[in-house]
Design an enzyme around this catalytic site. Structure first.
Site, PDB file in Angstrom:
ATOM      1  N   GLU A   1       0.807  -1.218   0.000  1.00 32.91           N
ATOM      2  CA  GLU A   1       0.000   0.000   0.000  1.00 32.91           C
ATOM      3  C   GLU A   1       0.840   1.269   0.000  1.00 32.91           C
ATOM      4  OE1 GLU A   1      -3.448  -2.017   2.796  1.00 32.91           O
ATOM      5  OE2 GLU A   1      -2.463  -0.198   3.457  1.00 32.91           O
TER       6      GLU A   1
ATOM      7  N   CYS B   1       3.211   8.363   2.152  1.00 30.05           N
ATOM      8  CA  CYS B   1       3.519   7.300   3.116  1.00 30.05           C
ATOM      9  C   CYS B   1       3.784   6.026   2.323  1.00 30.05           C
ATOM     10  CB  CYS B   1       2.307   7.153   4.047  1.00 30.05           C
ATOM     11  SG  CYS B   1       2.450   5.793   5.199  1.00 30.05           S
TER      12      CYS B   1
ATOM     13  N   CYS C   1       4.534  -7.843   7.574  1.00 28.77           N
ATOM     14  CA  CYS C   1       5.488  -7.449   8.615  1.00 28.77           C
ATOM     15  C   CYS C   1       5.718  -8.652   9.516  1.00 28.77           C
ATOM     16  CB  CYS C   1       4.908  -6.277   9.429  1.00 28.77           C
ATOM     17  SG  CYS C   1       6.096  -5.576  10.609  1.00 28.77           S
TER      18      CYS C   1
ATOM     19  N   CYS D   1       2.576  -6.106  16.229  1.00 25.17           N
ATOM     20  CA  CYS D   1       2.019  -5.122  17.151  1.00 25.17           C
ATOM     21  C   CYS D   1       0.513  -5.359  17.208  1.00 25.17           C
ATOM     22  CB  CYS D   1       2.354  -3.710  16.685  1.00 25.17           C
ATOM     23  SG  CYS D   1       4.140  -3.489  16.540  1.00 25.17           S
TER      24      CYS D   1
ATOM     25  N   CYS E   1      -2.039  -3.178  15.220  1.00 21.77           N
ATOM     26  CA  CYS E   1      -1.737  -2.868  13.825  1.00 21.77           C
ATOM     27  C   CYS E   1      -2.244  -3.969  12.909  1.00 21.77           C
ATOM     28  CB  CYS E   1      -0.234  -2.703  13.648  1.00 21.77           C
ATOM     29  SG  CYS E   1       0.265  -2.543  11.925  1.00 21.77           S
TER      30      CYS E   1
ATOM     31  N   CYS F   1      -3.058   1.577   7.983  1.00 19.15           N
ATOM     32  CA  CYS F   1      -2.061   0.611   7.538  1.00 19.15           C
ATOM     33  C   CYS F   1      -2.620  -0.804   7.358  1.00 19.15           C
ATOM     34  CB  CYS F   1      -0.992   0.621   8.631  1.00 19.15           C
ATOM     35  SG  CYS F   1       0.422  -0.338   8.274  1.00 19.15           S
TER      36      CYS F   1
HETATM   37  N1  SAH Z   1       6.837  -0.607  11.254  1.00 19.20           N
HETATM   38  C1  SAH Z   1       7.070   0.766  11.435  1.00 19.20           C
HETATM   39  C2  SAH Z   1       6.460   1.649  10.376  1.00 19.20           C
HETATM   40  C3  SAH Z   1       5.096   1.280   9.902  1.00 19.20           C
HETATM   41  S1  SAH Z   1       3.780   1.428  11.077  1.00 19.20           S
HETATM   42  C4  SAH Z   1       6.617   1.195  12.804  1.00 19.20           C
HETATM   43  O1  SAH Z   1       5.945   0.416  13.484  1.00 19.20           O
HETATM   44  O2  SAH Z   1       6.957   2.300  13.201  1.00 19.20           O
HETATM   45  C5  SAH Z   1       3.579   3.187  11.071  1.00 19.20           C
HETATM   46  C6  SAH Z   1       2.700   3.725  12.183  1.00 19.20           C
HETATM   47  O3  SAH Z   1       1.333   3.364  11.967  1.00 19.20           O
HETATM   48  C7  SAH Z   1       3.074   3.201  13.556  1.00 19.20           C
HETATM   49  O4  SAH Z   1       3.427   4.239  14.421  1.00 19.20           O
HETATM   50  C8  SAH Z   1       1.814   2.562  14.025  1.00 19.20           C
HETATM   51  O5  SAH Z   1       1.633   2.857  15.339  1.00 19.20           O
HETATM   52  C9  SAH Z   1       0.735   3.208  13.219  1.00 19.20           C
HETATM   53  N2  SAH Z   1      -0.458   2.346  13.187  1.00 19.20           N
HETATM   54  C10 SAH Z   1      -0.533   1.068  12.814  1.00 19.20           C
HETATM   55  N3  SAH Z   1      -1.799   0.598  12.940  1.00 19.20           N
HETATM   56  C11 SAH Z   1      -2.533   1.599  13.430  1.00 19.20           C
HETATM   57  C12 SAH Z   1      -3.938   1.714  13.782  1.00 19.20           C
HETATM   58  N4  SAH Z   1      -4.777   0.712  13.632  1.00 19.20           N
HETATM   59  N5  SAH Z   1      -4.349   2.913  14.250  1.00 19.20           N
HETATM   60  C13 SAH Z   1      -3.496   3.954  14.374  1.00 19.20           C
HETATM   61  N6  SAH Z   1      -2.185   3.890  14.054  1.00 19.20           N
HETATM   62  C14 SAH Z   1      -1.699   2.727  13.594  1.00 19.20           C
HETATM   63 FE1  SF4 Z   2       4.901  -3.969  11.791  1.00 20.96          FE
HETATM   64 FE2  SF4 Z   2       2.613  -2.674  12.207  1.00 20.96          FE
HETATM   65 FE3  SF4 Z   2       4.270  -3.096  14.241  1.00 20.96          FE
HETATM   66 FE4  SF4 Z   2       4.930  -1.300  12.340  1.00 20.96          FE
HETATM   67  S1  SF4 Z   2       3.188  -1.165  13.749  1.00 20.96           S
HETATM   68  S2  SF4 Z   2       6.234  -2.919  13.241  1.00 20.96           S
HETATM   69  S3  SF4 Z   2       4.021  -2.330  10.517  1.00 20.96           S
HETATM   70  S4  SF4 Z   2       3.193  -4.702  13.057  1.00 20.96           S
END
Ligand code: SAH
Ligand code: SF4
Length: 409
Positions: A116, A129, A136, A140, A143, A382
């Site tokens: 994406e 972005c 990944c 998390c 996410c 994301c």
């Molecule tokens: N892997 C890297 C970069 C990609 S994620 C990282 O984790 O930093 C980029 C950002 O998107 C992260 O700060 C994450 O907290 C945010 N993000 C992911 N899923 C989300 C969600 N459902 N709601 C709000 N922010 C989210």
């Molecule tokens: Fe991976 Fe999502 Fe965690 Fe970023 S926030 S490291 S994309 S699982």
């Protein structure tokens, strides 16, 4: 010209693989790598250097994808290149425009992997972005990308290709004769205002520090002043905290750093950012304190997703301030309202709670804006577009299977 007219195989940099038609995609290659191709084809050093400079300019300054348009290259050379190379772009599977102007694309690689890209226009900037991986490896809990398995790292070409595609879509390549442009336009005027795409954030799918070398090479191409020419100050790399790699970011590309902190104590961060079990908050903040160039004018961003009753208390906000002070970090905090997805374990904090949390941090003298959710109507969070598309195709498959059954019956 020493280049022969018939098709000879040309040694390629290891990171590009020829496509099915045997041609190789030049997108993502540096000027040096393009020069190596010409040298390997038998051009002398001076010729190879000049040609690579011209091709690099056409690729990344002008956005040209057809060798026939590279008019300062000889005709014979142009057809020689056309037989062996392409200037590719990721395939667009879906493109959406939100009612707030946010755009989102689902892209597909040559081997059929989807990832994406999102463009977020603001009054004073336009932020692209981009993704660094398909899926990944980290999980998390909040996410959506974390629920997907890692398919593979994106190549430098696929990472740079996202920026090129965005420039195409926004109509942002300079027009007109190249010579005229070169005479009248300095690199600074090329970088100047009026552009829609001004900033890049590595905050799409994937953990950029688990694909650091490709990300680094891609960003070097993006920053090259004779091409896309984005300054390192306009690029932000976001990491969930791969501590041992942070110093290399500083040494090798020195872009802005964003840290997905999201929690201030071990128990909570272990739960929501499981990588915390490997690299502690203390190690992470120390790596930030050691990051070169971090200063008040170039602060490190700490991302903090607001999860109801999980990490959003006044106590959490105070502890966040303490930690940033303890490590003497030039910091700004980005409070991100959680964007829920089907099956997620959490809820977004109440707006009043987010405000109170933000105020505690602001009152301590640290900037803590609440990020406005953008593009929710087009699933800009994301990983959401990719899985919606996969679901759709599964539903589509079911429908086709039913139709087939009915036809057979
Ligand atoms: N892997 C890297 C970069 C990609 S994620 C990282 O984790 O930093 C980029 C950002 O998107 C992260 O700060 C994450 O907290 C945010 N993000 C992911 N899923 C989300 C969600 N459902 N709601 C709000 N922010 C989210
Ligand atoms: Fe991976 Fe999502 Fe965690 Fe970023 S926030 S490291 S994309 S699982």
């Amino acid at each position: 010209m020493q280049i022969p007219g018939h098709i000879d195989p040309v040694p390629l940099p290891a990171k590009i693989t020829p496509r099915e038609d045997g041609r190789a995609d030049l997108t993502g290659l540096s000027q040096l790598e393009i020069r190596d191709i010409f040298s390997a084809a038998g051009q002398d050093e001076k010729q190879a250097k000049l040609r690579s400079k011209q091709v690099f300019h056409w690729l990344y300054h002008r956005g040209v994808t057809d060798f026939a348009e590279m008019t300062d290259l000889g005709k014979q050379l142009r057809s020689w290149m056309d037989e062996r190379f392409v200037v590719g772009r990721p395939e667009i599977v879906e493109a959406h425009v939100s009612n707030d102007g946010t755009r989102k694309w689902l892209l597909r690689s040559a081997d059929g992997q989807d990832y994406e890209m999102v463009f977020i226009p603001d009054a004073d900037r336009g932020t692209l972005c981009i993704s660094s991986q398909v899926g990944c490896t980290l999980n998390c809990r909040f996410c959506h990308t974390g629920t997907m398995r890692l398919v593979r790292n994106l190549t430098p070409g696929e990472i740079v290709g996202q920026v090129m595609l965005a420039r195409d879509a926004l109509g942002e390549w300079p027009k007109g004769a190249m010579d005229a442009l070169e005479e009248n336009e300095s690199v600074t005027s090329y970088e100047s205002d009026g552009r829609l795409l001004t900033n890049i954030v590595l905050m799409g799918m994937g953990e950029p520090l688990y694909n650091f070398e490709n990300v680094r090479d891609a960003m070097k191409v993006v920053m090259d002043s004779s091409g896309l020419a984005l300054s390192r100050r306009r690029i932000t790399l976001s990491t969930s905290g791969v501590v041992p790699m942070i110093a290399r970011v500083g040494e090798e590309i020195n872009v802005n750093l964003a840290i997905s902190l999201h929690a201030v104590n071990k128990e909570t961060r272990d739960e929501i950012v499981p990588l915390n079990r490997k690299y502690s908050i203390e190690e992470l903040l120390q790596a930030c304190a050691d990051y070169p160039g971090a200063s008040n004018s170039r602060r490190i961003t700490f991302e903090y997703v607001m999860l109801k009753d999980k990490n959003d208390s006044d106590q959490d906000a105070r502890e966040l301030v303490n930690l940033l002070r303890q490590y003497d970090l030039p910091a700004k905090v980005n409070l991100i309202p959680f964007n829920p997805w089907p099956g997620s374990d959490y809820e977004c904090s109440e707006p009043e709670r987010i405000k109170a949390f933000s105020k505690i941090i602001f009152d301590a003298g640290i900037s803590a804006p609440v990020r406005t959710p953008r593009g929710r109507d087009i699933m800009a969070a994301c990983g959401q577009l990719k899985s919606a598309s996969e679901k759709k195709s599964r539903a589509e498959l079911d429908r086709l299977a039913e139709e087939k059954q009915a036809a057979l019956g």
